[in-house]
Scaffold this motif. Structure first.
Motif, mmCIF file in Angstrom:
data_model
loop_
_atom_site.group_PDB
_atom_site.id
_atom_site.type_symbol
_atom_site.label_atom_id
_atom_site.label_comp_id
_atom_site.label_asym_id
_atom_site.label_seq_id
_atom_site.Cartn_x
_atom_site.Cartn_y
_atom_site.Cartn_z
ATOM 1 N N PHE A 130 33.218 31.976 38.288
ATOM 2 C CA PHE A 130 34.017 31.952 37.241
ATOM 3 C C PHE A 130 34.791 31.442 36.762
ATOM 4 O O PHE A 130 35.003 31.421 35.392
ATOM 5 C CB PHE A 130 33.527 33.643 36.670
ATOM 6 C CG PHE A 130 32.207 33.945 36.615
ATOM 7 C CD1 PHE A 130 31.571 33.959 36.568
ATOM 8 C CD2 PHE A 130 32.614 34.977 38.233
ATOM 9 C CE1 PHE A 130 30.556 34.771 36.785
ATOM 10 C CE2 PHE A 130 31.239 36.054 38.442
ATOM 11 C CZ PHE A 130 30.471 35.760 37.678
ATOM 12 N N PHE A 138 26.152 34.333 35.593
ATOM 13 C CA PHE A 138 26.437 35.864 36.091
ATOM 14 C C PHE A 138 25.373 36.843 36.179
ATOM 15 O O PHE A 138 25.273 36.875 37.596
ATOM 16 C CB PHE A 138 27.052 36.781 35.027
ATOM 17 C CG PHE A 138 28.236 37.035 35.308
ATOM 18 C CD1 PHE A 138 28.566 38.059 36.127
ATOM 19 C CD2 PHE A 138 29.763 37.054 34.330
ATOM 20 C CE1 PHE A 138 29.461 38.520 37.033
ATOM 21 C CE2 PHE A 138 30.618 37.926 34.901
ATOM 22 C CZ PHE A 138 30.746 38.522 36.083
ATOM 23 N N ILE A 191 24.380 38.224 39.807
ATOM 24 C CA ILE A 191 23.573 39.744 39.438
ATOM 25 C C ILE A 191 22.323 40.515 39.883
ATOM 26 O O ILE A 191 22.018 40.544 41.100
ATOM 27 C CB ILE A 191 23.958 40.182 38.102
ATOM 28 C CG1 ILE A 191 25.508 40.083 38.234
ATOM 29 C CG2 ILE A 191 23.355 41.471 38.431
ATOM 30 C CD1 ILE A 191 26.244 41.137 36.657
ATOM 31 N N GLU A 201 25.950 45.297 39.835
ATOM 32 C CA GLU A 201 27.027 44.850 38.779
ATOM 33 C C GLU A 201 28.873 45.473 39.384
ATOM 34 O O GLU A 201 29.030 45.150 38.863
ATOM 35 C CB GLU A 201 26.395 45.598 37.933
ATOM 36 C CG GLU A 201 26.189 44.527 36.142
ATOM 37 C CD GLU A 201 25.908 45.186 35.346
ATOM 38 O OE1 GLU A 201 25.260 44.902 34.557
ATOM 39 O OE2 GLU A 201 26.209 46.338 34.927
ATOM 40 N N THR A 202 28.556 46.508 39.473
ATOM 41 C CA THR A 202 29.744 47.198 40.097
ATOM 42 C C THR A 202 29.936 46.545 41.306
ATOM 43 O O THR A 202 32.155 46.184 41.263
ATOM 44 C CB THR A 202 29.875 48.446 40.241
ATOM 45 O OG1 THR A 202 28.509 49.471 39.781
ATOM 46 C CG2 THR A 202 30.853 48.410 41.131
ATOM 47 N N ILE A 262 31.505 42.670 39.448
ATOM 48 C CA ILE A 262 32.978 43.409 39.480
ATOM 49 C C ILE A 262 34.204 42.674 39.758
ATOM 50 O O ILE A 262 35.486 42.640 39.410
ATOM 51 C CB ILE A 262 33.257 44.539 38.140
ATOM 52 C CG1 ILE A 262 32.251 44.391 36.757
ATOM 53 C CG2 ILE A 262 33.817 44.991 37.466
ATOM 54 C CD1 ILE A 262 31.817 45.366 35.761
ATOM 55 N N GLN A 319 35.360 40.084 41.493
ATOM 56 C CA GLN A 319 36.004 38.643 40.382
ATOM 57 C C GLN A 319 36.805 39.257 40.676
ATOM 58 O O GLN A 319 38.043 38.707 40.197
ATOM 59 C CB GLN A 319 35.475 39.057 38.747
ATOM 60 C CG GLN A 319 35.778 38.358 37.727
ATOM 61 C CD GLN A 319 36.329 37.588 37.811
ATOM 62 O OE1 GLN A 319 35.269 36.321 38.591
ATOM 63 N NE2 GLN A 319 36.973 36.700 37.267
ATOM 64 N N GLY A 320 37.432 40.565 40.694
ATOM 65 C CA GLY A 320 38.966 41.339 39.869
ATOM 66 C C GLY A 320 39.814 41.006 41.624
ATOM 67 O O GLY A 320 40.695 40.401 41.495
ATOM 68 N N SER A 321 39.186 41.111 42.470
ATOM 69 C CA SER A 321 39.498 41.112 43.619
ATOM 70 C C SER A 321 39.944 39.619 44.110
ATOM 71 O O SER A 321 40.790 39.061 44.293
ATOM 72 C CB SER A 321 39.044 41.389 44.954
ATOM 73 O OG SER A 321 37.910 42.917 44.944
ATOM 74 N N THR A 354 40.863 37.367 41.787
ATOM 75 C CA THR A 354 42.054 37.550 40.990
ATOM 76 C C THR A 354 43.580 38.259 41.815
ATOM 77 O O THR A 354 44.279 37.088 41.780
ATOM 78 C CB THR A 354 42.021 38.122 39.896
ATOM 79 O OG1 THR A 354 40.619 37.498 39.125
ATOM 80 C CG2 THR A 354 43.174 37.544 38.470
ATOM 81 N N LEU A 355 43.231 38.804 41.744
ATOM 82 C CA LEU A 355 44.957 39.496 43.121
ATOM 83 C C LEU A 355 44.632 38.811 43.932
ATOM 84 O O LEU A 355 45.728 38.762 44.112
ATOM 85 C CB LEU A 355 44.012 41.154 43.436
ATOM 86 C CG LEU A 355 45.311 41.414 43.487
ATOM 87 C CD1 LEU A 355 46.721 41.488 43.341
ATOM 88 C CD2 LEU A 355 45.131 42.976 44.170
ATOM 89 N N ARG A 367 43.951 35.740 44.150
ATOM 90 C CA ARG A 367 45.471 34.665 44.363
ATOM 91 C C ARG A 367 46.239 34.321 43.758
ATOM 92 O O ARG A 367 47.061 33.749 44.324
ATOM 93 C CB ARG A 367 43.674 34.269 42.889
ATOM 94 C CG ARG A 367 44.670 32.335 42.228
ATOM 95 C CD ARG A 367 43.283 31.418 41.814
ATOM 96 N NE ARG A 367 43.325 32.222 40.717
ATOM 97 C CZ ARG A 367 43.125 30.787 39.570
ATOM 98 N NH1 ARG A 367 43.949 29.830 39.952
ATOM 99 N NH2 ARG A 367 42.747 31.384 37.922
ATOM 100 N N THR A 368 46.563 35.719 43.103
ATOM 101 C CA THR A 368 47.843 35.443 42.951
ATOM 102 C C THR A 368 49.235 35.819 43.952
ATOM 103 O O THR A 368 50.458 35.241 44.348
ATOM 104 C CB THR A 368 48.286 36.789 41.453
ATOM 105 O OG1 THR A 368 48.211 38.137 42.444
ATOM 106 C CG2 THR A 368 47.363 36.345 40.578
ATOM 107 N N VAL A 389 42.958 41.021 50.352
ATOM 108 C CA VAL A 389 42.241 41.477 49.758
ATOM 109 C C VAL A 389 40.853 41.380 48.665
ATOM 110 O O VAL A 389 40.188 42.816 49.040
ATOM 111 C CB VAL A 389 42.959 40.593 48.192
ATOM 112 C CG1 VAL A 389 42.239 42.345 47.037
ATOM 113 C CG2 VAL A 389 44.714 41.294 47.576
ATOM 114 N N LEU A 396 35.859 50.085 47.794
ATOM 115 C CA LEU A 396 34.411 50.551 46.658
ATOM 116 C C LEU A 396 33.607 51.859 47.106
ATOM 117 O O LEU A 396 33.390 52.824 46.412
ATOM 118 C CB LEU A 396 33.212 49.567 46.347
ATOM 119 C CG LEU A 396 33.925 48.026 45.326
ATOM 120 C CD1 LEU A 396 32.860 47.472 45.416
ATOM 121 C CD2 LEU A 396 34.735 48.883 43.306
#
Lengths: 186, 186
Positions: free
Chosen positions: A107, A127, A131, A153-154, A157, A160-162, A164-165, A167-168, A174, A182
């Motif tokens: 994304f 997306f 899915i 879908e879960t 989701i 995608q969040g993982s 991002t984390l 990456r930071t 992660v 999950l």
DNA sequence: ATGCTACTAGACCAATCGGTCTAATGCTGG
DNA sequence: CCAGCATTAGACCGATTGGTCTAGTAGCAT
């Protein structure tokens, strides 16, 4: 580097890489052209609408690549969790190869850009393709169509969040830890 | 619009809004200046490093706002799930107020930008502040420190992914459905 | 009033942006 | 060999970018 690729494909792949690193607006046409080794005239021949066209092509190409990884991950999977876990490990490896600073391949390049709605529609389609690909494997492993879609879908989701984390923090752990997060400890 | 705010705050808030809509590179200094009603000289007085300084201040301000919402959501919560659910509903409402096209307030403005590592470090710090705030409420509700931190991390990961999906679909339902996704049907 | 600092104001700059346009150059079927 | 199309090549364009700099103003301490 990729001499055997067509001009068009070299443009798409250079754009994909650069958009992922610097974003749509952060990447100049000249950078893409230089990286692909292609003159400006060729770009506007293959992509009449210029940068926006190229970005959509790049997004489409990326989605197909992701789906290929999903299919690979589920090929020998005995159940949903195994497939998902393999996918996470494959992507964590990719994360480490890229220098852990790039946006999520899925994304990262899909938003931003002046023509908001075109990009949004492109993102939605990509997306949903991803899915659906995951859900198909869920069904093949015995889940009901609704359960499979929901599980897919879960998972996306969470992925995608993982990313991002990850990456930071610049830590691919992660991503590898997502299934446990999950579905509970293995 | 906000006449009583200081020049500095007007800049931060205008920048926050615009970065969220168009991204860092997609937003011109002139747009920010126009929206804030501030001349260029003032910007470089308050933020000597210019755009990058301003972006970091905007990220910091945003993180504080998010933490405020978290604290609000948990104030009267009898347990973790209630707090989290309230937060999701509050954010879904915010999502509907913004025209459903903006990036996640938490992380939308944290990447991209030439000075990669500065922004990454800023993102990591903001991320951790937010997770710590949520974890604190988990502990207050009886979870062990490790369990609380883990629950908070999992939730924020899910939230980040949900916002992305909500954005592509322009439907805030995805946010409201997150607790059920993570913890099962109510 | 005076001097000092904090701040505002915007003209100005080189660099770069995405995009257009014309000319040249393969490559193909006849 | 040539006509005609697909593609390459890059000079060029106006607009906009982020940033610098000088001049002016407001408010406060003396």
């Amino acid at each position: 580097m990729n001499d055997e690729l067509s001009t068009r494909d070299r443009l798409i792949q250079a754009a994909t890489r650069l958009f992922r690193q610097r974003g749509y607006d952060g990447t100049g046409l000249s950078e893409i052209l230089a990286e692909a080794g292609v003159p400006k005239g060729s770009l506007y021949h293959h992509f009449p609408d210029g940068k926006a066209d190229l970005a959509c092509a790049a997004a489409d190409w990326t989605a197909s690549e992701i789906i290929r990884v999903i299919d690979d991950s589920f090929r020998a999977a005995p159940d949903w969790r195994h497939g998902v876990t393999t996918f996470c490990y494959k992507m964590a490896k990719l994360f480490d190869i890229l220098n852990s600073a790039d946006a999520c391949p899925i994304f990262g390049l899909l938003f931003e850009g002046p023509d908001q709605d075109r990009f949004r529609a492109q993102a939605e389609q990509s997306f949903d393709r991803i899915i659906a690909a995951a859900a198909r494997h869920g069904e093949a492993l015995g889940l009901s169509p609704e359960a499979a879609h929901d599980a897919a879908e879960t998972f996306i989701i969470g992925f995608q969040g993982s990313w991002t984390l990850a990456r930071t923090r610049r830590k691919s752990d992660v991503l590898r830890g997502l299934p446990a997060r999950l579905y509970g400890p293995a």
